[in-house]
Design an enzyme around this catalytic site. Structure first.
Site, PDB file in Angstrom:
ATOM      1  CB  SER A 239      -0.913  -0.019   1.239  1.00  0.00           C
ATOM      2  OG  SER A 239      -1.778   1.105   1.264  1.00  0.00           O
ATOM      3  CB  CYS A 240       1.950   3.773  -1.508  1.00  0.00           C
ATOM      4  SG  CYS A 240       1.045   3.762  -3.078  1.00  0.00           S
ATOM      5  N   GLY A 241       0.316   5.914  -0.834  1.00  0.00           N
ATOM      6  CA  GLY A 241      -0.611   7.022  -0.817  1.00  0.00           C
ATOM      7  C   GLY A 241      -1.778   6.851  -1.768  1.00  0.00           C
ATOM      8  CD1 TRP A 268      -3.556   8.274   3.935  1.00  0.00           C
ATOM      9  CD2 TRP A 268      -3.607   6.239   4.837  1.00  0.00           C
ATOM     10  NE1 TRP A 268      -3.865   8.411   5.263  1.00  0.00           N
ATOM     11  CE2 TRP A 268      -3.897   7.172   5.843  1.00  0.00           C
ATOM     12  CE3 TRP A 268      -3.588   4.873   5.166  1.00  0.00           C
ATOM     13  CZ2 TRP A 268      -4.164   6.809   7.162  1.00  0.00           C
ATOM     14  CZ3 TRP A 268      -3.849   4.502   6.476  1.00  0.00           C
ATOM     15  CH2 TRP A 268      -4.128   5.462   7.451  1.00  0.00           C
TER      16      TRP A 268
END
Length: 289
Positions: A239-241, A268
């Protein structure tokens, strides 16, 4: 393994020697956050590798989700890249500016859509220019091709699946954002989002995987991942932004032969903008995962 590199990256010299190869397709996948003060399309028009086409990650996307650059349908993806002259049987080399920021996301997209010979240019366009290699400003006019997709939906984690993972701890969560955003000490770049991370997530910043824009050796990647508390014998979701830099972790995992991993596409942008999702700013003890 100490000096061995990923089988999914190619060097600038390798690519330069093959610019006239009719079976190679070159893709400029540069995309940036506002803080970078860079524009991928503008940089492409100002100078790109001969034969490269521009892949717009904001346009080749599912715009119905309300989230940035969501995974498009296989049909929409096939139509878009077919218009760029790319078939699933081609050898595809993807690059961005810094070398390891947005290119892995498009590498991953091509792979989950059925292409198998997909690579990332080590060092990116910045490295290419630093070495004095030639650029062109004439926009590439590709011959349309047919891309026949074979979509691997199992490689994409949905919100509902992500919620279940957080609730039951069944899969390790690797968050590619920087430590400030992960711990909530730094504001998110998009308005309306809470800071912090999903309970149980481990921080594995995407920027740590490269040195001078080049992917680290396999031995370095393995050390980096395991020292973050990730068990390479267990499943992982990245996952990330907004689902872009998470693919850097995905690239590193596949480079090490780890295939039991997925990418949370909403990342996110989805999780942090909702009011019904648990968020914490406390570091996750490595022994918990």
């Amino acid at each position: 393994m100490s000096e061995e590199k990923s089988p999914f990256v190619v060097s600038a010299s390798w690519l330069e020697d093959r610019l006239d190869d009719q079976n190679i397709r070159i893709v400029d996948a540069a995309w940036y956050l506002p803080a970078h003060n860079r524009n991928g399309r503008a940089e492409y028009e100002a100078g790109h590798i001969r034969g490269a086409v521009f892949f717009d990650q904001d346009e080749i996307a599912d715009k119905t989700t309300g989230l940035p650059h969501s995974v498009p349908s296989p049909e929409a993806f096939a139509a878009a890249v077919g218009a760029l002259g790319i078939a699933e049987t081609d050898t595809i080399v993807v690059y961005d500016g810094p070398g390891l920021f947005s290119a892995p996301r498009v590498w991953w997209l091509f792979r989950i859509m059925g292409a198998r010979k997909v690579f990332v240019l080590d060092g990116g366009l910045d490295g290419w220019k630093h070495e004095g290699r030639a650029l062109v400003t004439v926009q590439t006019t590709p011959q349309p091709a047919t891309f026949t997709p074979t979509y691997n939906g199992d490689a994409v984690t949905s919100f509902d699946a992500m919620r279940a993972i957080v609730d039951n701890g069944s899969v390790q969560i690797a968050d590619a954002r920087g430590p400030g955003r992960f711990l909530g000490t730094e504001a998110e770049p998009r308005p309306g989002m809470r800071s912090g991370h999903m309970p149980g997530a481990l921080n594995l910043p995407a920027g740590s995987f490269a040195s001078d824009g080049r992917l680290k050796t396999l031995a370095e990647l393995k050390t980096l991942i395991t020292e973050a508390g990730i068990d390479l014998d267990r499943p992982i979701v990245t996952s990330c932004g907004s689902g872009v830099t998470a693919a850097t972790i995905t690239l590193a995992l596949h480079s090490l032969g780890h295939t039991d991993n997925t990418l949370y596409d909403g990342s996110w942008s989805e999780w942090g903008s909702r009011s019904d999702t648990p968020v914490t700013t406390e570091p996750t003890p490595k022994k918990d995962r």
